[in-house]
Design a protein around this motif. Structure first.
Motif, PDB file in Angstrom:
ATOM      1  N   GLU A 147      -8.823   0.832  -5.057  1.00 51.78           N
ATOM      2  CA  GLU A 147      -9.384   2.098  -5.560  1.00 51.78           C
ATOM      3  C   GLU A 147      -8.450   3.274  -5.289  1.00 51.78           C
ATOM      4  OE1 GLU A 147     -12.351   2.112  -7.154  1.00 51.78           O
ATOM      5  OE2 GLU A 147     -12.204  -0.071  -6.916  1.00 51.78           O
ATOM      6  N   CYS A 148      -7.256   3.006  -4.766  1.00 51.54           N
ATOM      7  CA  CYS A 148      -6.334   4.104  -4.447  1.00 51.54           C
ATOM      8  C   CYS A 148      -6.093   4.973  -5.680  1.00 51.54           C
ATOM      9  CB  CYS A 148      -5.008   3.543  -3.935  1.00 51.54           C
ATOM     10  SG  CYS A 148      -3.759   4.819  -3.692  1.00 51.54           S
ATOM     11  N   PRO A 149      -6.216   6.312  -5.525  1.00 54.55           N
ATOM     12  CA  PRO A 149      -6.058   7.179  -6.698  1.00 54.55           C
ATOM     13  C   PRO A 149      -4.644   7.177  -7.283  1.00 54.55           C
ATOM     14  CG  PRO A 149      -6.323   8.479  -4.685  1.00 54.55           C
ATOM     15  CD  PRO A 149      -6.612   7.055  -4.316  1.00 54.55           C
ATOM     16  N   VAL A 150      -3.664   6.695  -6.503  1.00 56.50           N
ATOM     17  CA  VAL A 150      -2.283   6.711  -7.021  1.00 56.50           C
ATOM     18  C   VAL A 150      -1.789   5.309  -7.371  1.00 56.50           C
ATOM     19  CG1 VAL A 150       0.059   7.523  -6.629  1.00 56.50           C
ATOM     20  CG2 VAL A 150      -1.824   8.609  -5.455  1.00 56.50           C
ATOM     21  N   CYS A 151      -1.959   4.359  -6.421  1.00 51.49           N
ATOM     22  CA  CYS A 151      -1.362   3.047  -6.669  1.00 51.49           C
ATOM     23  C   CYS A 151      -2.408   1.985  -6.964  1.00 51.49           C
ATOM     24  CB  CYS A 151      -0.472   2.626  -5.492  1.00 51.49           C
ATOM     25  SG  CYS A 151      -1.380   2.072  -4.038  1.00 51.49           S
ATOM     26  N   GLY A 152      -3.693   2.395  -7.098  1.00 53.86           N
ATOM     27  CA  GLY A 152      -4.762   1.431  -7.349  1.00 53.86           C
ATOM     28  C   GLY A 152      -4.758   0.898  -8.773  1.00 53.86           C
TER      29      GLY A 152
ATOM     30  N   PRO B 174       0.813  -1.213   0.000  1.00 55.33           N
ATOM     31  CA  PRO B 174       0.000   0.000   0.000  1.00 55.33           C
ATOM     32  C   PRO B 174       0.852   1.271   0.000  1.00 55.33           C
ATOM     33  CG  PRO B 174       0.079  -0.933   2.197  1.00 55.33           C
ATOM     34  CD  PRO B 174       0.862  -1.866   1.305  1.00 55.33           C
ATOM     35  N   CYS B 175       0.192   2.391  -0.251  1.00 52.65           N
ATOM     36  CA  CYS B 175       0.876   3.672  -0.152  1.00 52.65           C
ATOM     37  C   CYS B 175       0.152   4.529   0.879  1.00 52.65           C
ATOM     38  CB  CYS B 175       0.959   4.359  -1.518  1.00 52.65           C
ATOM     39  SG  CYS B 175      -0.552   5.186  -2.049  1.00 52.65           S
ATOM     40  N   TYR B 176       0.694   5.707   1.130  1.00 51.58           N
ATOM     41  CA  TYR B 176       0.096   6.590   2.140  1.00 51.58           C
ATOM     42  C   TYR B 176      -1.352   6.937   1.797  1.00 51.58           C
ATOM     43  CZ  TYR B 176      -0.234  10.587   5.337  1.00 51.58           C
ATOM     44  OH  TYR B 176      -0.607  11.462   6.330  1.00 51.58           O
ATOM     45  N   ARG B 177      -1.637   7.030   0.494  1.00 53.32           N
ATOM     46  CA  ARG B 177      -3.002   7.379   0.091  1.00 53.32           C
ATOM     47  C   ARG B 177      -3.974   6.215   0.245  1.00 53.32           C
ATOM     48  NH1 ARG B 177      -4.429  11.899  -4.002  1.00 53.32           N
ATOM     49  NH2 ARG B 177      -2.406  12.757  -4.578  1.00 53.32           N
ATOM     50  N   CYS B 178      -3.458   4.966   0.278  1.00 49.57           N
ATOM     51  CA  CYS B 178      -4.349   3.836   0.558  1.00 49.57           C
ATOM     52  C   CYS B 178      -4.900   4.010   1.976  1.00 49.57           C
ATOM     53  CB  CYS B 178      -3.600   2.518   0.481  1.00 49.57           C
ATOM     54  SG  CYS B 178      -3.016   2.061  -1.152  1.00 49.57           S
ATOM     55  N   LEU B 179      -4.082   4.625   2.832  1.00 48.31           N
ATOM     56  CA  LEU B 179      -4.455   4.834   4.225  1.00 48.31           C
ATOM     57  C   LEU B 179      -5.234   6.135   4.373  1.00 48.31           C
ATOM     58  CD1 LEU B 179      -3.936   3.956   7.192  1.00 48.31           C
ATOM     59  CD2 LEU B 179      -1.792   5.214   7.079  1.00 48.31           C
TER      60      LEU B 179
HETATM   61 ZN    ZN Z   1      -2.137   3.639  -2.616  1.00 49.81          ZN
END
Ligand code: ZN
Length: 485
Positions: free
Chosen positions: A344-349, A270-275
Motif C-alpha cells: 500500500e506504499c504511496p510511492v513504491c506500492g 522497500p522504500c523509506y515511505r514503506c517504513l
Molecule cells: Zn515504499
C-alpha cells in the motif's frame, strides 16, 4: 502432479533465457520451479546457484510479489498460477552485466592494490568502481566520510549537492572541511579535499538546494544516491525521487548517539515511505542543529552508506535492502529490523498515489497548504478577457501561460505572459509556479483548455483557469492595438 507457473526474469539475466522476460515452469515448491528453470536454461545456473548448489545470497526470490527471503525459500510451496520473480539485489553490478571496459593506469593499479588482491573486487571490480557514479546529497556529517571513502576507493564519478558554507560548528564531525575552510563554500572545500585524496576520480559539484524541480535531472546520471540530508522534506524528496528514477538510495540518518542506515528504492525492496508513510509533525523530532550529535556518529553511519554503495556497485555481499540497521553508540550495539515492502506504499506500492515529486515542505507541514476554502469557492475553470484585465488592473498578478507556438507568440501576446507550447507542457510543467494562480491562454481557447485540464488533473495544480476565447478575444475586448492572425 505438476503445476504451471511463471518465473519473471530480470533484465540482467535475460541473455541466458533467449531474451525471454518470463518462463513457464512447473513444480510444487519454489526450489522445484527454480530447478526446472535452470534445467531449461543451463546458462542461468551459475548465476543463481553457488558451486555447492546453494541459491546465491544476492538472488532474491519473490513469490507473487511477496519477498520470501526470510522464509525457507526453496521449500516454500507454490500453487498453480503462482508466479516467481527473481530480483538480483544489486544495482548496476548484476551478475550478468559485462565488466566495465574502463582500464586502470599503472598509478591506479598501485593505488588500489589492496582492492585488487581481494577476489570479490579484483581488476574487474575496480574497473566497475571506476565506471560507477554516486551522488551525495549534502557535504556535511554523513556526506563527509562517505565521499572521502568513495573517492579513496576509486568510485570514478562522485557528485555532491550542497549550498552551504563551512561553519566552525561543522568541524566537530564534517571531516571534508578543515579550520582554514571556515567561510568557504562546502562544495569548494569538499572538492579540494577529495581531489587531493584521489586525483583519478571526477568530482561534480552542484551548488543548489535539492528540489522537486531539479531532483530527477540531478539523479539521472548517477548509479547510486547517497542520502546525507538532515531534514524531513529533503529525506522524503530523495526517497520519492529515487523510487521514481529507479535509483538505489543508500540511506543514513543520525541524532545524538543513535544512527540508522538502510538501502531503499531498489526494485522489489522497500522504500523509506514503506517504513514511514508520513513525516512526524514539524517540531516533534529535533534536527541535529537543535538536538546535537556525537561527532563520531556520522563517521560510522556515513561509512556504512559508502560501504553499501560500493557493494551495490560491485554486486557483492548482502545489501541492506529490506533491512533497517540501528546503531546505538552509547550501548555500542547494532540492531537490525526486517523491513518489508508495503504493497500500500504511496510511492513504491502496487497502486502508487505519488507518481511525481510533490511539495515536500508542505507534505512535512512546514508550509501550510494554500487556503483551501478560497480555491474551492473559486472553482471555475474559465476566465474572460475582461475579467482578466480587471484583475490585472487591480494589482493581481496571476501567472499567464501562453501555450501557443513560438511563431504565434512573436505576432502578439498578453504582456507578461510566459510561453510554453502545449506539446512541451508535460515535460516542462515543473517550471510553473505552484504558489500562484495560472491563466492558460492560446489563440482561441481550445489548446489552453487542454492545458488547463492537464495541469489540474495530471500535474496536480489547483488554481488554473483557461482564458475563454484566447488572445483573439483579448484583442477584441481589451487591447485592439495588437495584430490578429
Ligand atoms: Zn515504499
Amino acid at each position: 502432479m505438476s503445476n504451471t507457473n511463471t518465473i519473471h526474469i530480470p533484465t540482467p539475466l535475460r541473455p541466458f533465457t533467449d531474451k525471454k522476460e518470463a518462463v513457464e515452469v512447473s513444480g510444487s515448491t519454489v526450489g522445484e520451479l527454480l530447478a526446472d528453470l535452470t534445467r531449461r536454461y543451463e546458462g542461468l545456473r551459475k548465476h543463481l546457484y553457488t558451486d555447492e548448489g546453494r541459491l546465491r545470497n544476492f538472488v532474491n526470490v519473490y513469490l507473487n510479489d511477496e519477498d520470501i527471503r526470510y522464509l525457507q525459500r526453496e521449500q516454500t510451496p507454490v500453487k498453480p498460477g503462482d508466479s516467481l520473480s527473481i530480483v538480483p539485489s544489486v544495482a548496476g553490478g548484476a551478475p550478468a552485466v559485462a565488466p566495465a571496459a574502463t582500464d586502470l593506469s599503472q598509478d591506479e593499479i598501485k593505488r588500489y592494490s589492496r582492492h585488487l588482491i581481494i577476489p570479490e573486487v579484483g581488476m574487474d571490480g575496480q574497473r566497475r568502481l571506476k565506471a560507477a557514479s554516486v551522488l551525495c546529497i549534502g557535504a556535511g556529517g554523513l556526506g563527509s566520510p562517505a565521499a572521502m571513502y568513495l573517492a579513496a576507493a576509486g568510485v570514478g564519478r562522485i557528485g555532491i549537492v550542497d549550498f552551504d558554507v563551512v561553519d566552525f560548528s561543522n568541524l566537530q564531525r564534517q571531516l571534508l572541511h578543515a579550520t582554514p575552510d571556515v567561510g568557504r563554500s562546502k562544495l569548494q572545500s569538499a572538492k579540494d579535499r577529495l581531489q587531493a585524496l584521489n586525483p583519478h576520480v571526477q568530482i561534480d559539484t552542484y551548488e543548489t538546494l535539492l528540489s522537486s524541480e531539479n531532483a530527477l535531472d540531478l539523479f539521472a546520471p548517477y548509479d547510486v544516491i547517497l542520502d546525507g540530508t538532515d531534514n524531513f522534506p529533503t529525506r522524503y524528496l530523495v526517497n520519492d525521487a529515487c523510487v521514481l528514477a529507479g535509483k538505489p538510495n543508500a540511506y543514513g540518518s543520525i541524532f545524538r548517539f543513535e544512527g540508522q542506515a538502510s538501502v531503499f528504492g531498489v526494485k522489489g525492496g522497500p522504500c523509506y515511505r514503506c517504513l514511514y508513510p508520513e513525516p512526524p509533525p514539524p517540531g516533534l523530532v529535533p534536527s541535529c542543529a537543535e538536538g546535537g550529535v556525537l561527532g563520531v556518529l556520522p563517521g560510522i553511519i556515513g561509512v556504512i552508506q559508502a560501504t553499501e554503495s560500493i557493494k551495490l556497485i560491485l554486486g557483492i555481499g548482502e545489501p541492506l535492502i529490506g533491512r533497517f540497521l540501528i546503531y546505538d553508540a552509547l550501548k555500542m550495539r547494532f540492531r537490525e529490523l526486517k523491513l518489508r515492502k508495503d504493497p500500500e506504499c504511496p510511492v513504491c506500492g502496487t497502486h502508487p498515489t505519488v507518481t511525481r515529486l510533490i511539495d515536500y515542505e508542505q507534505f512535512c507541514g512546514i508550509r501550510p497548504e494554500p487556503d483551501v476554502a478560497s480555491t474551492d469557492a473559486d472553482d471555475d475553470w474559465e476566465i474572460t478577457a475582461v475579467e482578466l484585465k480587471r484583475r490585472l488592473d487591480a494589482g493581481d498578478s496571476p501567472f499567464i501561460l501562453d501555450v501557443r507556438e513560438p511563431n504565434e507568440y512573436q505576432i502578439n501576446r498578453i504582456p507578461g505572459s510566459t510561453l510554453i507550447p502545449l506539446g512541451e507542457l508535460p515535460r516542462r510543467y515543473q517550471e510553473l509556479p505552484r504558489d500562484r494562480e495560472i491563466i492558460a491562454q492560446c489563440k482561441s481557447g481550445a489548446r489552453s483548455a487542454r492545458a488547463t485540464e492537464f495541469l489540474r488533473t495530471t500535474a496536480g495544480f489547483k488554481r488554473v483557469k483557461n482564458l475563454r476565447g484566447g488572445i483573439l478575444d483579448w484583442i477584441d475586448k481589451v487591447d485592439p492595438s495588437q495584430p490578429k492572425y
